[in-house]
Design a protein around this motif. Sequence first.
Motif, mmCIF file in Angstrom:
data_model
loop_
_atom_site.group_PDB
_atom_site.id
_atom_site.type_symbol
_atom_site.label_atom_id
_atom_site.label_comp_id
_atom_site.label_asym_id
_atom_site.label_seq_id
_atom_site.Cartn_x
_atom_site.Cartn_y
_atom_site.Cartn_z
ATOM 1 N N TYR A 114 5.122 4.713 2.329
ATOM 2 C CA TYR A 114 4.452 4.752 3.642
ATOM 3 C C TYR A 114 4.728 3.483 4.442
ATOM 4 C CZ TYR A 114 1.940 9.053 2.611
ATOM 5 O OH TYR A 114 1.627 10.357 2.351
ATOM 6 N N VAL B 131 -2.201 10.070 5.892
ATOM 7 C CA VAL B 131 -2.050 9.104 4.789
ATOM 8 C C VAL B 131 -3.384 8.966 4.076
ATOM 9 C CG1 VAL B 131 -1.440 6.748 4.153
ATOM 10 C CG2 VAL B 131 -0.249 7.860 6.047
ATOM 11 N N HIS C 169 -3.957 12.004 1.959
ATOM 12 C CA HIS C 169 -3.137 11.892 0.758
ATOM 13 C C HIS C 169 -3.782 10.922 -0.226
ATOM 14 C CE1 HIS C 169 1.066 10.910 -1.132
ATOM 15 N NE2 HIS C 169 0.221 11.404 -1.994
ATOM 16 N N GLY D 142 2.036 14.269 2.068
ATOM 17 C CA GLY D 142 2.925 13.125 2.303
ATOM 18 C C GLY D 142 4.285 13.567 2.810
#
Lengths: 299, 550
Positions: free
Chosen positions: B428, B446, B449, B516
Amino acid sequence: MALTEKDPITGRETTGHEWNGIKELNTPIPRVVFLFLGLTFAFSLLWWALMPAWPLGASYTRGLLGADHRQDVSRALGAAQLDRQAWTQEMESLPYAEIEARPDLMRVVSESGRRLFGDNCAACHGAEGRGGPGFPDLSAKLWLWGGELETIEETLRVGINSTHEETRYGQMLAFGRDGMLSRPEIASVISFLRAHAQNVGEPDPRDAQGAEAGAEIFAEQCVSCHGEDARGLKTAGAPDLTDGYWLYGGDRASLTQTLVNGRQGHMPHWEDRLSLAERRILTLYVLGLKPPEGGPDDS
Amino acid sequence: MIARLTQDERRNALIILGLVALMGAVLGLAGRDDLLGWHGLLIVIFAAGLALPILGALDAPEPTEDRENAYYDDPTRLGILLSMGWAVFGLFMGVWVAALLAWPELTFVDSPWASFGRLRPAHTTGVIFGFGGNALIATSFHVLQRTSRARLSGQLLPWFVLLGYNLFCLLAVTGYFMGITQSKEYAEPEWYADLWLVVVWVAYFLIYVLTLARRKEPHIYVANWYYMAFILVVAVLHIINNLAVPVSFGQVKAYSAFSGVQDAMTQWWYGHNAVAFFLTAGFLGMMYYYLPKRAERPIFSYRMSIVSFWGITFMYLWAGSHHLHYTALPHWVQTLGMTFSVMLLVPSWASAGNALLTLNGAWRKVRDDATLRFMMIAAVFYGLSTFEGSFMAIRAVNSLSHYTDWTIGHVHAGALGWVAMITFGSIYYLVPVMWGRERMYSSALVEVHFWLALLGTLVYVFAMWNSGVIQGLMWRTYDESGSLSYSFVDSLVAMHPYYIARALGGLMFLMGALVGCFNIYMTIRGASASVAQGDRPADPNADRSLVAGE
């Protein structure tokens, strides 16, 4: 000289190195790290002194305690055996009637028997001993080779069609495959059987055909093992065909399969794998298995 | 990507691919009566598939920019995508086998390739080598260049390593489905795939050494120590554990050079150090770059880095025999394995501590930024699972935990909690940097996730802890008569609820990875790989003398 700088948050100096913006503080290693390093190292040194630890060519340092995991396990096994000897000896030597009269021994039978059955027998006969296609229902008490305690003990010892020298040997011949009976003849025998047996599942239109011819063929071919009254022959392991219990199924398709290709069930022998005491426990345990409530399951 | 190669380099690439295809053809012909024939064909198709686009662009214009004045990030970009692809594959396989354990009748496909024994190594290889390995290659190329301020060595070599490595992974996984395995855990592929990996790995090591030799920084950063240890030791482990003699060059089957307890010891020396140097050292390298970068904080202590690095690299190599407690392995080897595992705890915790203390002054960021939180949680799980590992290596504890689900829980605390979390955090961070975006497409995703991954890991690990301890206790409970109280099947019945929970935990983790993938796809869609200002190697022509300590 690269310039070290002070980190405003921690007040520590950096090392003066920098990689694409990443810097490092020159923080001393916290004492606690050394403390635990010291503790774990000291433990290891102590353990090396006490236990077998370092190789010395063909030998190794034995350690002050003289420990040896091979001896440990032998000792533990010996102690366990000694501990169990009180009842294993009785289990091996007493007649079954005396064992059955002793509540303490029968408690061992129900507790150990359940575990022994689960580990050794349940894979084929099922957790409750109710069997399945090809594997006899032991709770139904319809024994192929006889249901006396000594007979069951012997079956456990030598197995059925096993690799044991004294194995019980039983075989349903492949009447169709080996050309002893034609397909129509087999169909007649099946009609005859289904007309007289119980628990044969859904009626089939073919059942009406050839039952009389089947009776004659049965009398010629089958009675030597299954008996004139079709009640089986325990010395040959030949099943009773009238009791309504079908090891491989009583429907036409299963019976055709049985008559065409024959059957030869297999039970391993346990003489090499279970002690006499364990086999006798299982014998008693198997005889004590209860059929499900409301009679045998006909599925 | 091809546009960045000169015409000579494109021709060289074709020659290399031609040689690979030739090798595949020879294997395929020699093994035409064996499963090896299919793998020969796979290698030819793989090489041809890569050669076609190069052939099409053979006469395309050459690159005009000064390549030495830019970092070489194309292999890293592809590596990230491959890593995520393998993650989805490997995690899906994991959920499948977990479901099979909970509901054994759930065999969707009634054929040999879909049996548990073949799916399970496809899961482990997919996750460890596919997901983990690609992430390590991708990030190591990025970190190596940034911390050396030098471009990667070679134009084709990085591609050879990345694509050659993926060919190995493909051979491994397709082999399992066909039933090809040498039955060594985490080293299942047979001799030809192993030999190919050696070639690839030597090239990987060369890139590292040659690039470091060209570095414009006086010192080598910690992350590179770890990446180097990972590459070097994995090479040694791989070669020794896979020493074997093929039945013939036309057959997949080979016989190991080791037998009996020596084989077991070699395998677990390999197996444990695969955990140590593949799944620990490599990912510590990742952590040492991306965590301080994202937190924008200096590393807490350079001195702790040194102690942990040498402690970890030295002690891990002794610890493998703790996998063979109470076996035919001599007692003294078990003692050594156990004591070194205990000593190993301190440098391991020093690493975890160094990472967490680096976050001092950045805890607000940890709260607000799921990317950094991924890395923080990874360090926590690293600390947890290294403690657990040392604990389980003690013989008396091992007598309870060995052969139970506790081991599975321990491995997944490390694999999901540490390896996967640090990788997702790093990816990321890296994706926007690599594709010239300011940030990920959605920071909310994010966050989603992160929670799916954390929750999935916790459900998984707690289920297996419970299951494992109950199993271990049931297997050692005796009744008054001195007989075991429970049959094996009794313990399986007791496991069932935990197996269902484990499958659910794994499913959550898989869903997180899918989120993701979507987020990464949306981030790079339509992005031009523009270079951020200043993200360039040091001027290679500038005469800058290197002085240590400068």
